[in-house]
Design an enzyme around this catalytic site. Structure first.
Site, PDB file in Angstrom:
ATOM      1  N   ASP A 147       0.853  -1.196   0.000  1.00  0.00           N
ATOM      2  CA  ASP A 147       0.000   0.000   0.000  1.00  0.00           C
ATOM      3  C   ASP A 147       0.883   1.239   0.000  1.00  0.00           C
ATOM      4  OD1 ASP A 147      -2.417  -1.422   0.111  1.00  0.00           O
ATOM      5  OD2 ASP A 147      -2.280  -1.617   2.277  1.00  0.00           O
ATOM      6  N   ASP A 181      -7.110  -1.355  -4.452  1.00  0.00           N
ATOM      7  CA  ASP A 181      -8.148  -0.971  -3.485  1.00  0.00           C
ATOM      8  C   ASP A 181      -9.069   0.098  -4.079  1.00  0.00           C
ATOM      9  OD1 ASP A 181      -6.980  -2.647  -1.582  1.00  0.00           O
ATOM     10  OD2 ASP A 181      -5.768  -1.038  -0.731  1.00  0.00           O
TER      11      ASP A 181
END
Length: 216
Positions: A147, A181
């Site tokens: 991420d 995401d």
């Protein structure tokens, strides 16, 4: 191939952008390292997520394995549904939204399945190496999801009258996420927003087809 071109192109673009950004971050940044893109409101900050989307975790070694297997089953199901929708000429917008969700889920599965095998461990002091001599940091399906997007757009303090978090500081948007995401979230959001339109058009199309059959 008619009807498949746009969904496949969208899936390919999402996967390429997602994986290129993750690989770049993995090879060029250490865990916790960050830099500002637009002041302190838009930042790149490298973390690794052993669990679900937006930094949420799912308990322990067996939890991680369960989550990875669940993701694979879910992606197979979504992929089958996507093919069915194209064959049966569902609303094009709806198909593209499902393609976004499929691409996002597949992008994070790639991390979980393979990153542990092809990268050395990222630490706060050392960048990862691709295809290290001693092997990767984890086995198949036990890799971490990369991420990097952090958007702390608004910082403040809860008022004293606010329940539970009274007087505590808060940040919006706190979670750190990736392209995959984002694709999942956008796909779900658009389906929720345009749900009535998608399925209303689908009902009208099927009604017209039935009328044509009766007239013949």
């Amino acid at each position: 191939m008619k009807g498949y071109t746009k969904p496949l192109l969208l899936i390919t673009i999402i996967l390429l952008v997602d994986q290129i950004s993750k690989i770049w971050v993995k090879l060029n940044m250490t865990i916790g390292q960050s830099f500002k893109v637009i002041s302190d409101k838009v930042m790149i900050q490298f973390i690794e997520n052993p669990g679900m989307a937006y930094g949420m975790e799912f308990g322990g070694e067996y939890g991680k394995l369960f989550l990875s297997v669940f993701r694979i089953i879910a992606v197979i199901g979504i992929g089958y549904g996507l093919v069915y929708m194209v064959k049966n000429k569902y609303n094009r917008g709806f198909i593209l939204n499902v393609a976004l969700i499929f691409a996002g889920a597949l992008g994070n599965i790639i991390d979980s399945a393979f990153y542990g095998m092809i990268f050395s461990e990222s630490t706060p002091y050392q960048k990862a190496v691709l295809f290290p001599e001693g092997g990767g940091y984890a086995t198949f399906l036990h890799g971490y999801v990369v991420d990097m997007f952090h958007l702390p757009m608004w910082k403040g303090t809860f008022p004293t009258w606010f329940p539970i978090w009274s007087g505590e500081e808060f940040v919006f948007f706190r979670p750190i996420f990736n392209v995959a995401d984002s694709a999942i979230s956008i796909g779900v959001f658009l389906i929720l927003i345009f749900n009535n339109r998608y399925f209303k058009e689908e009902h009208v199309e099927k009604h017209d087809v039935n009328n044509e059959v009766v007239e013949d």
